[in-house]
Design a protein around this motif. Structure first.
Motif, PDB file in Angstrom:
ATOM      1  N   VAL B 312       8.660   9.826  13.698  1.00  0.00           N
ATOM      2  CA  VAL B 312       7.308   9.688  13.129  1.00  0.00           C
ATOM      3  C   VAL B 312       7.227  10.503  11.846  1.00  0.00           C
ATOM      4  O   VAL B 312       7.746  11.610  11.767  1.00  0.00           O
ATOM      5  CB  VAL B 312       6.233  10.192  14.118  1.00  0.00           C
ATOM      6  N   LEU B 313       6.585   9.918  10.839  1.00  0.00           N
ATOM      7  CA  LEU B 313       6.358  10.622   9.578  1.00  0.00           C
ATOM      8  C   LEU B 313       4.848  10.709   9.365  1.00  0.00           C
ATOM      9  O   LEU B 313       4.127   9.738   9.551  1.00  0.00           O
ATOM     10  CB  LEU B 313       7.018   9.840   8.431  1.00  0.00           C
ATOM     11  N   HIS B 314       4.374  11.911   9.015  1.00  0.00           N
ATOM     12  CA  HIS B 314       2.931  12.106   8.838  1.00  0.00           C
ATOM     13  C   HIS B 314       2.601  12.337   7.377  1.00  0.00           C
ATOM     14  O   HIS B 314       3.433  12.784   6.602  1.00  0.00           O
ATOM     15  CB  HIS B 314       2.465  13.336   9.639  1.00  0.00           C
ATOM     16  N   ASP B 315       1.312  12.022   7.064  1.00  0.00           N
ATOM     17  CA  ASP B 315       0.780  12.393   5.751  1.00  0.00           C
ATOM     18  C   ASP B 315      -0.208  13.535   5.939  1.00  0.00           C
ATOM     19  O   ASP B 315      -0.933  13.593   6.933  1.00  0.00           O
ATOM     20  CB  ASP B 315       0.060  11.202   5.095  1.00  0.00           C
ATOM     21  N   TYR B 316      -0.258  14.412   4.980  1.00  0.00           N
ATOM     22  CA  TYR B 316      -1.177  15.534   5.044  1.00  0.00           C
ATOM     23  C   TYR B 316      -2.617  15.056   4.893  1.00  0.00           C
ATOM     24  O   TYR B 316      -3.517  15.520   5.584  1.00  0.00           O
ATOM     25  CB  TYR B 316      -0.813  16.528   3.927  1.00  0.00           C
ATOM     26  N   HIS B 317      -2.782  14.105   3.933  1.00  0.00           N
ATOM     27  CA  HIS B 317      -4.089  13.462   3.752  1.00  0.00           C
ATOM     28  C   HIS B 317      -3.930  11.997   4.146  1.00  0.00           C
ATOM     29  O   HIS B 317      -3.461  11.198   3.326  1.00  0.00           O
ATOM     30  CB  HIS B 317      -4.560  13.539   2.289  1.00  0.00           C
ATOM     31  N   PRO B 318      -4.321  11.596   5.379  1.00  0.00           N
ATOM     32  CA  PRO B 318      -4.093  10.208   5.820  1.00  0.00           C
ATOM     33  C   PRO B 318      -4.854   9.196   4.961  1.00  0.00           C
ATOM     34  O   PRO B 318      -5.991   9.450   4.550  1.00  0.00           O
ATOM     35  CB  PRO B 318      -4.640  10.197   7.250  1.00  0.00           C
ATOM     36  N   SER B 319      -4.204   8.099   4.626  1.00  0.00           N
ATOM     37  CA  SER B 319      -4.824   7.050   3.821  1.00  0.00           C
ATOM     38  C   SER B 319      -4.459   5.696   4.421  1.00  0.00           C
ATOM     39  O   SER B 319      -3.458   5.556   5.133  1.00  0.00           O
ATOM     40  CB  SER B 319      -4.330   7.080   2.382  1.00  0.00           C
ATOM     41  N   GLY B 320      -5.231   4.701   4.055  1.00  0.00           N
ATOM     42  CA  GLY B 320      -4.912   3.338   4.450  1.00  0.00           C
ATOM     43  C   GLY B 320      -3.945   2.726   3.462  1.00  0.00           C
ATOM     44  O   GLY B 320      -2.741   2.899   3.562  1.00  0.00           O
ATOM     45  N   ARG B 321      -4.539   2.006   2.484  1.00  0.00           N
ATOM     46  CA  ARG B 321      -3.692   1.384   1.479  1.00  0.00           C
ATOM     47  C   ARG B 321      -3.870   2.137   0.162  1.00  0.00           C
ATOM     48  O   ARG B 321      -4.969   2.436  -0.246  1.00  0.00           O
ATOM     49  CB  ARG B 321      -4.073  -0.100   1.324  1.00  0.00           C
ATOM     50  N   LEU B 322      -2.751   2.440  -0.478  1.00  0.00           N
ATOM     51  CA  LEU B 322      -2.794   3.205  -1.740  1.00  0.00           C
ATOM     52  C   LEU B 322      -1.983   2.494  -2.806  1.00  0.00           C
ATOM     53  O   LEU B 322      -0.978   1.838  -2.496  1.00  0.00           O
ATOM     54  CB  LEU B 322      -2.190   4.598  -1.566  1.00  0.00           C
ATOM     55  N   THR B 323      -2.415   2.639  -4.067  1.00  0.00           N
ATOM     56  CA  THR B 323      -1.533   2.215  -5.151  1.00  0.00           C
ATOM     57  C   THR B 323      -0.418   3.258  -5.260  1.00  0.00           C
ATOM     58  O   THR B 323      -0.562   4.393  -4.798  1.00  0.00           O
ATOM     59  CB  THR B 323      -2.267   2.153  -6.500  1.00  0.00           C
ATOM     60  N   VAL B 324       0.675   2.851  -5.902  1.00  0.00           N
ATOM     61  CA  VAL B 324       1.790   3.790  -6.076  1.00  0.00           C
ATOM     62  C   VAL B 324       1.317   5.008  -6.872  1.00  0.00           C
ATOM     63  O   VAL B 324       1.657   6.150  -6.562  1.00  0.00           O
ATOM     64  CB  VAL B 324       2.966   3.083  -6.770  1.00  0.00           C
ATOM     65  N   ALA B 325       0.471   4.746  -7.897  1.00  0.00           N
ATOM     66  CA  ALA B 325      -0.033   5.846  -8.727  1.00  0.00           C
ATOM     67  C   ALA B 325      -0.800   6.848  -7.884  1.00  0.00           C
ATOM     68  O   ALA B 325      -0.590   8.063  -7.998  1.00  0.00           O
ATOM     69  CB  ALA B 325      -0.902   5.298  -9.854  1.00  0.00           C
ATOM     70  N   ASP B 326      -1.661   6.351  -6.988  1.00  0.00           N
ATOM     71  CA  ASP B 326      -2.447   7.260  -6.158  1.00  0.00           C
ATOM     72  C   ASP B 326      -1.563   7.955  -5.118  1.00  0.00           C
ATOM     73  O   ASP B 326      -1.842   9.076  -4.702  1.00  0.00           O
ATOM     74  CB  ASP B 326      -3.585   6.500  -5.470  1.00  0.00           C
ATOM     75  N   GLY B 327      -0.531   7.255  -4.691  1.00  0.00           N
ATOM     76  CA  GLY B 327       0.409   7.852  -3.725  1.00  0.00           C
ATOM     77  C   GLY B 327       1.036   9.107  -4.275  1.00  0.00           C
ATOM     78  O   GLY B 327       1.232  10.095  -3.555  1.00  0.00           O
ATOM     79  N   LEU B 328       1.348   9.090  -5.554  1.00  0.00           N
ATOM     80  CA  LEU B 328       1.933  10.278  -6.176  1.00  0.00           C
ATOM     81  C   LEU B 328       0.875  11.365  -6.313  1.00  0.00           C
ATOM     82  O   LEU B 328       1.114  12.531  -6.019  1.00  0.00           O
ATOM     83  CB  LEU B 328       2.504   9.915  -7.558  1.00  0.00           C
ATOM     84  N   LYS B 329      -0.329  10.953  -6.712  1.00  0.00           N
ATOM     85  CA  LYS B 329      -1.407  11.903  -6.914  1.00  0.00           C
ATOM     86  C   LYS B 329      -1.744  12.622  -5.610  1.00  0.00           C
ATOM     87  O   LYS B 329      -1.967  13.823  -5.573  1.00  0.00           O
ATOM     88  CB  LYS B 329      -2.637  11.168  -7.450  1.00  0.00           C
ATOM     89  N   LYS B 330      -1.772  11.834  -4.494  1.00  0.00           N
ATOM     90  CA  LYS B 330      -2.115  12.421  -3.205  1.00  0.00           C
ATOM     91  C   LYS B 330      -0.887  12.914  -2.454  1.00  0.00           C
ATOM     92  O   LYS B 330      -0.996  13.393  -1.327  1.00  0.00           O
ATOM     93  CB  LYS B 330      -2.858  11.378  -2.357  1.00  0.00           C
ATOM     94  N   SER B 331       0.292  12.750  -3.078  1.00  0.00           N
ATOM     95  CA  SER B 331       1.532  13.232  -2.507  1.00  0.00           C
ATOM     96  C   SER B 331       1.794  12.654  -1.107  1.00  0.00           C
ATOM     97  O   SER B 331       2.079  13.367  -0.155  1.00  0.00           O
ATOM     98  CB  SER B 331       1.507  14.776  -2.440  1.00  0.00           C
ATOM     99  N   SER B 332       1.701  11.326  -1.009  1.00  0.00           N
ATOM    100  CA  SER B 332       1.876  10.681   0.292  1.00  0.00           C
ATOM    101  C   SER B 332       3.343  10.636   0.692  1.00  0.00           C
ATOM    102  O   SER B 332       4.180  10.080  -0.016  1.00  0.00           O
ATOM    103  CB  SER B 332       1.314   9.251   0.236  1.00  0.00           C
ATOM    104  N   ASN B 333       3.653  11.202   1.870  1.00  0.00           N
ATOM    105  CA  ASN B 333       5.024  11.165   2.376  1.00  0.00           C
ATOM    106  C   ASN B 333       5.429   9.741   2.751  1.00  0.00           C
ATOM    107  O   ASN B 333       6.548   9.300   2.464  1.00  0.00           O
ATOM    108  CB  ASN B 333       5.152  12.047   3.625  1.00  0.00           C
ATOM    109  N   ILE B 334       4.476   9.038   3.384  1.00  0.00           N
ATOM    110  CA  ILE B 334       4.811   7.699   3.886  1.00  0.00           C
ATOM    111  C   ILE B 334       5.106   6.756   2.728  1.00  0.00           C
ATOM    112  O   ILE B 334       6.085   6.004   2.739  1.00  0.00           O
ATOM    113  CB  ILE B 334       3.646   7.174   4.772  1.00  0.00           C
TER     114      ILE B 334
END
Lengths: 356, 556
Positions: B312-334
């Motif tokens: 299992v991989l977790h995100d610190y700030h859980p999100s549904g669907r993200l753009t790649v740009a926002d994924g970097l901004k929010k530092s999404s692990n997934i």
């Protein structure tokens, strides 16, 4: 030679490499003028004024002990200071001793075989001089004068047996004096046991090193290393060592030969002198010069214990130079009287010795 | 007379080889002529001396002379007072008749030795020495390094530049006179000494000061923040020159023997750590460079919890669907893991190599580590997705700043260096370091895109908002990595970091800040970003960087 030897020390002490040389040249001028006069003078005048001159010489010897006039250097009262000039009265005394004794012995002539006139009377004068010299203290000059005095007595006709006894007594007294003087005793012991007294034997060791390094032709004028403070008093008593180091056996041998020439010509003059006074004076002066040179060379080469005797004509020292020049001048005066023609040998000797 | 002649001839000509050898040995004078070690300056040159040789004296004594003067007690008392040594020790050293040498104290400053010399104590003398002196003590200590007792540079610039700094001692063979002075005309051999060359660094003393001050005040604005270590680097983007390099704990260079080994470690080069989120930029850059995604591509982030290959991989700030740009901004692990799967292990590995992971940067300082990038053959099924988020891969701060330097520099990696110039004592330049390109992992377009996206991280709703600098647009990335412990990852021991550059669109300087085990606050955004901000804002003003126009800030 002096110029080369003394420059190191003079530069260090006075920031003037030619300091000693200039002084010595000044003395040379004085000496040459004096000796020119003396050579022109009839030596027989000396005989007439022998008493006042002898008294003057003895007075000067006494004066070295008078504070203010006498100058004490290194524990010895050997100098008289008059303004900037320093005199060593023993040089005058050396000449006057010869003249005085020659005068006495020529006066007594045949009575010289008497104990009183032939030994005790002249011995009184000699003894007084020697006591004053040894009190300075100047053991080297004392020994030299004692030996020369004895030789004059012998030449003057005193019995050999008297002289033998006196000489033994004199030597005993001399050693007694040495035993009372730790410095001289140390020198003597250092000569006999150099390994036990390294500090005192140092002089001698360094002197030998100079000769060894000199070889046949030497290191070249001015190239001595020993004079770089290794050999103390390089410009005075031990100057021959530096001659040996810079110019080699060629030069030291020549020095030896020149003194030999002085001896030969001096004895020749003595032999041809017109009267007994002249003969004894010439003999005494010659022996004085050559014996002093012999002792000095003996010391420098390590054959004799260290004494404070300079090498005539060559060592630094104004009084010594003037004294030696005057002695030669007197010899020439006697030679002049002995023949119409001045002795060629002795004149050439004199000229050549000056070149050092 | 004949006897004397024979004696003279014997002395002059006799066989005296032993004596001559003896004389020669005693008088030969062969000495090494010591040279002064070169100085070290910062980039501004003569006004800022960082290391130099100082003349000092060893205070020595001839115990025999002291004893025979009968003043052992007086001399010991005076010396112990002036040298600050116990009287009994000094007296013990001095009260030894027959001994001719005793060293009482080494490296005594000139003024103190003069005070002793003025007393004219019997048997006391001085020996000239030089000692390496660092006027600023612990300032820049890890970069400068120190010189060991034998005069050999043993760390930092002193070690790397030793052959230049040391110079070459001269040699003299001559004879001495009885006063132990040289007889000049007897000089046989003379090799003139070559003085040590001076080293000019790329380090700017003022920037270094700014960074040291910022690192020393990490806890500013926090209640009782503790940390084990911290390090930071400032580098010029276009050239790769290092402007500042700081490691904590520090030590006084003038007293390096007393420093623990831990303090002597230059953590900026020698500490290898798992970087965490700051490494995500590699996966993003690679995905853009390979044109697999655009910033607008939308990816499902699984509401913060995603099972992949049984883990299992977790995100610190859980999100549904993200753009790649926002994924970097929010530092999404997934999102980053999914990008790495799209790239594939081989391509990811190639990009990591291209960005310099697992290799030394080649900076001109000793003690650099290569980090840890396992070879492809050792990778398991989930390795790629974990390494993309900065786990299972380890770097040095130097490597991390190089990655962001490349992004800032239009995709061109530059070799970092601290020595600008080596100048000999006579003024000739012996060595001059020029900027050197080491690789181009991504295209200029990708780099520009990354700069734009990284700039969003410091926006008010980004993870790196505390790194924002007034007047400048800052691009960067936070990192909070759990430290690996046997059997997994620690939940309390973290490495907090921030790496970034400014101005974001035309970067001049790139900065990395790493804090080891901050407690109780542990995230890069909270601990490292404020330090970055302090460094960036002061350095930008000192270096007079061009301010970003407000319209540009508003645009993105």
């Amino acid at each position: 030679m002096l110029a080369s030897t003394s420059s190191v020390r003079a530069t260090e002490l006075l920031h003037d490499p030619s300091f000693y040389l200039r002084r010595q040249l000044l003395w040379l001028v004085v000496g040459l003028v004096l000796s020119y006069g003396a050579a022109r003078l009839d030596y027989r005048l000396l005989r007439r004024f022998v008493v006042p001159l002898s008294v003057m010489a003895l007075t000067l010897l006494v004066l070295v002990f008078v504070p203010g006039i006498g100058v004490k250097v290194g524990g010895s009262h050997r100098w008289l200071g008059i303004g900037p000039i320093r005199l060593q009265p023993s040089e005058i005394a050396k000449i006057m001793l010869v003249v005085g004794m020659a005068a006495w012995m020529s006066r007594v002539e045949r009575r010289a075989t008497d104990l009183k006139t032939g030994l005790l009377a002249p011995l009184a004068g000699l003894g007084l001089t020697l006591v004053l010299l040894i009190a300075e203290p100047d053991f080297g000059t004392t020994l030299l004068c004692g030996m020369v005095g004895m030789l004059i007595l012998y030449a003057g006709g005193t019995r050999f047996s008297f002289l033998l006894v006196t000489a033994v007594a004199g030597i005993c007294l001399f050693f007694l004096a040495i035993l009372h003087d730790p410095l001289r005793l140390g020198r003597l012991l250092a000569f006999i046991f150099p390994e036990k007294y390294p500090a005192t034997a140092y002089h001698l060791a360094q002197s030998k090193v100079a000769f060894i390094k000199g070889g046949l032709f030497g290191a070249g004028l001015g190239n001595s290393i020993q004079k770089q403070y290794y050999l103390p008093e390089a410009h005075t008593d031990f100057i021959l060592a530096i001659v040996g180091e810079e110019l080699g056996l060629v030069a030291t041998g020549l020095v030896l030969l020149l003194f030999l020439a002085i001896m030969v010509s001096g004895l020749f003059i003595s032999f041809r002198a017109p009267d007994t006074f002249g003969r004894l004076t010439a003999f005494g002066l010659t022996v004085m010069l050559v014996l002093q040179a012999g002792i000095n060379i003996g010391v420098v080469t390590g054959c004799l214990p260290t004494k404070g005797l300079p090498l005539p004509f060559i060592s630094y020292g104004g009084s010594s130079l003037v004294g030696a020049l005057t002695s030669v001048a007197l010899l020439l005066s006697i030679a002049n009287a002995g023949s119409e023609q001045p002795d060629e040998v002795s004149r050439s000797v004199k000229d050549r010795t000056h070149s050092f | 007379m004949l006897g004397l002649g024979a004696r003279l001839a014997f002395l002059h000509l006799g066989p005296h080889t032993a004596e001559l050898a003896d004389i020669h040995r005693n008088r030969t004078w062969a000495v090494e002529i010591g040279v002064e070690r070169g100085k070290v300056f910062d980039r501004r040159g003569l006004e800022n001396i960082l290391a130099l040789d100082l003349p000092v004296k060893d205070v020595c004594a001839d115990p025999d002379a002291v004893v025979s003067s009968g003043q052992v007690a007086v001399v010991s008392a005076k010396l112990s007072e002036l040298l600050g040594l116990p009287v009994s020790d000094v007296a013990q050293k001095l009260d030894r008749p027959g001994r001719r040498y005793a060293c009482l104290k080494r490296s005594v400053q000139e003024e103190d030795s003069q005070r002793i010399a003025a007393l004219h104590l019997p048997g006391v003398f001085f020996e000239d020495q030089t000692v390496r002196f660092y006027p600023h003590h612990d300032f820049l200590c890890h970069v400068l390094g120190f010189v060991n007792h034998d005069g050999i540079g043993s760390a930092g610039v002193e070690q790397r530049m030793d052959k230049f700094l040391r110079g070459c001692p001269g040699f003299l063979e001559s004879e001495k006179n009885a006063l132990r002075k040289e007889i000049y005309w007897k000089r046989d051999r003379y090799v003139p000494p070559v003085e040590g060359a001076n080293v000019y660094l790329t380090i700017d003393q003022n920037v270094q000061y700014i960074v040291e001050k910022a690192i020393d005040t990490i806890d500013e604005g926090h209640d009782s923040l503790t940390w084990k270590g911290a390090w930071a680097i400032v580098q010029r983007v276009s050239t790769g020159e290092i402007l500042a390099m700081v490691s904590r704990p520090a030590f006084d260079l003038n007293d390096f023997r007393a420093a623990p080994d831990d303090a002597k470690l230059n953590r900026a080069l020698g500490t290898v750590y798992e970087p965490g989120s700051t490494l995500k930029s590699i996966a993003f850059s690679a995905a853009f460079n390979e044109k697999l995604v655009t910033p607008e591509t939308v990816i499902d982030c699984e509401n913060g919890s995603w099972m992949h290959r049984g883990k299992v991989l977790h995100d610190y700030h859980p999100s549904g669907r993200l753009t790649v740009a926002d994924g970097l901004k929010k530092s999404s692990n997934i999102l980053t893991a999914k990008l790495s799967i799209q790239l594939g292990d081989e391509r990811l590995y190639q990009y990591m190599r291209a960005f310099g992971l697992g290799q030394k940067t080649g900076i001109d300082l000793p003690g650099e580590e290569a980090g840890l990038l396992r070879p492809r053959s050792d990778w398991s099924g989930i390795s790629g997705s974990r390494m993309a988020i900065g786990q299972g891969v380890a770097v040095t701060a130097m490597q991390m700043i190089s990655i962001y330097g490349a992004i800032a520099n239009g995709g061109v990696m530059m070799r970092p260096y601290v020595v600008r110039q080596v100048v000999a004592a006579d003024g000739t330049i012996l060595e001059e370091h020029r900027p050197e390109e080491t690789g181009r992992p991504i295209t200029p377009e990708t780099a520009a895109l990354m700069r734009r996206l990284l700039a969003r991280v410091t926006e008010p709703d980004g993870t790196g908002k505390r790194a924002a600098v007034e007047g400048y647009q800052v691009a960067g990335k936070t990192g909070t990595a759990q430290k690996p412990v046997p059997g997994g990852y620690s939940s309390t021991a973290h490495i907090a970091s921030f790496v970034g550059f400014l101005p974001a669109q035309a970067p001049e300087i790139v900065i990395v800040v790493v804090v080891d085990e901050p407690q109780p606050i542990r995230t890069g955004g909270m601990v490292a970003a404020p330090v970055f901000k302090r460094i960036a804002s002061e350095a930008a003003r000192y270096l007079d960087l061009r301010e970003t126009e407000s319209s540009a800030v508003a645009m993105k």
